[in-house]
Design an enzyme around this catalytic site. Structure first.
Site, mmCIF file in Angstrom:
data_model
loop_
_atom_site.group_PDB
_atom_site.id
_atom_site.type_symbol
_atom_site.label_atom_id
_atom_site.label_comp_id
_atom_site.label_asym_id
_atom_site.label_seq_id
_atom_site.Cartn_x
_atom_site.Cartn_y
_atom_site.Cartn_z
ATOM 1 N N ASP A 45 -0.741 9.349 -4.017
ATOM 2 C CA ASP A 45 -0.776 8.588 -2.712
ATOM 3 C C ASP A 45 -1.030 9.694 -1.499
ATOM 4 O O ASP A 45 -1.665 9.766 -0.824
ATOM 5 C CB ASP A 45 -0.021 7.624 -2.442
ATOM 6 C CG ASP A 45 -0.016 7.021 -1.121
ATOM 7 O OD1 ASP A 45 -1.141 6.436 -0.555
ATOM 8 O OD2 ASP A 45 1.064 7.153 -0.320
ATOM 9 N N GLU A 116 -4.552 6.000 -7.864
ATOM 10 C CA GLU A 116 -3.598 7.131 -7.018
ATOM 11 C C GLU A 116 -2.922 7.615 -8.202
ATOM 12 O O GLU A 116 -2.804 8.954 -7.934
ATOM 13 C CB GLU A 116 -2.981 6.076 -6.086
ATOM 14 C CG GLU A 116 -3.697 5.677 -4.773
ATOM 15 C CD GLU A 116 -2.630 4.961 -3.988
ATOM 16 O OE1 GLU A 116 -2.995 5.030 -2.580
ATOM 17 O OE2 GLU A 116 -1.618 4.507 -4.140
#
Length: 222
Positions: A45, A116
């Site tokens: 992320d 992610e």
């Protein structure tokens, strides 16, 4: 049965030096409570955010911070990650608990989170430069298509509501879930004569923008 992860490597033109970290990035906590992708997702992320922020600064060096912030939010939110994950059919490779070995539909959030995690694994295995090329290859059309009209959805909806109904739109926070480092907000919005339109975002403001955008789409398609 899941598709062999090696096929995902070939599809994405990847070759992991460390296969363990690759498999870990595809493993949901329901499948393995210890060796799963939660922490790699946390890293991915941040790496995704760094690369997208850098690219936006390169593309819009004179743009105001507020506009850049909203462009950024529209490119790294769960909805966008899910869209890109679906495009590469990532859901076929995710390891989730399936005790009866039946065909199951994996939750959207799990699929978006897995993308992610995959980014985090690529960063750990290949370094920043390779990961940057990987991300920009997947996100390029979305970056160039990031339009201001959608970014200003909340303002546009407010102007429309005041003009037609003389009152402001009604926003309602439905939920605030997820870990502290990665919250997920769900917000609903309605006008005087509409149903509630619900959307999610990584911040309350982002969720409101997304909900306003859905409401506007419904208004102007009529």
């Amino acid at each position: 049965m899941k598709t062999n992860p090696i096929k995902l490597e070939k599809k994405l033109k990847l070759k992991f030096s460390d296969q363990k970290i690759f498999i870990k990035s595809l493993t949901h906590k329901s499948f393995d409570s210890i060796n799963n992708n939660e922490k790699i997702e946390f890293l991915g992320d941040r790496v995704l955010g760094l690369i997208i922020a850098k690219k936006l600064l390169e593309l819009y060096p004179d743009e105001k911070e507020g506009v850049l912030d909203k462009k950024f939010a529209s490119l790294v939110n769960k909805k966008k990650c899910l869209e890109i994950a679906k495009k590469i059919e990532l859901e076929k490779y995710i390891l989730v608990l399936n005790p009866k070995n039946k065909k199951i539909e994996i939750e959207d959030k799990i699929v978006a989170d897995c993308l992610e995690a995959l980014i985090g694994a690529i960063y750990l295995d290949k370094g920043l430069n390779f990961t940057e090329r990987f991300i920009l290859n997947l996100w390029s059309e979305h970056i160039t298509a990031s339009v201001i009209t959608q970014i200003d959805a909340k303002t546009k909806l407010q102007e429309y509501s005041l003009k037609i109904f003389k009152v402001l739109p009604i926003y309602k926070l439905i939920s605030n879930t997820g870990p502290r480092h990665k919250p997920l907000f769900k917000v609903a919005v309605k006008l005087k004569n509409t149903k509630f339109f619900t959307a999610e975002g990584t911040s309350k403001k982002d969720a409101e923008q997304n909900a306003a955008s859905l409401c506007l789409q419904d208004i102007f398609k009529k």
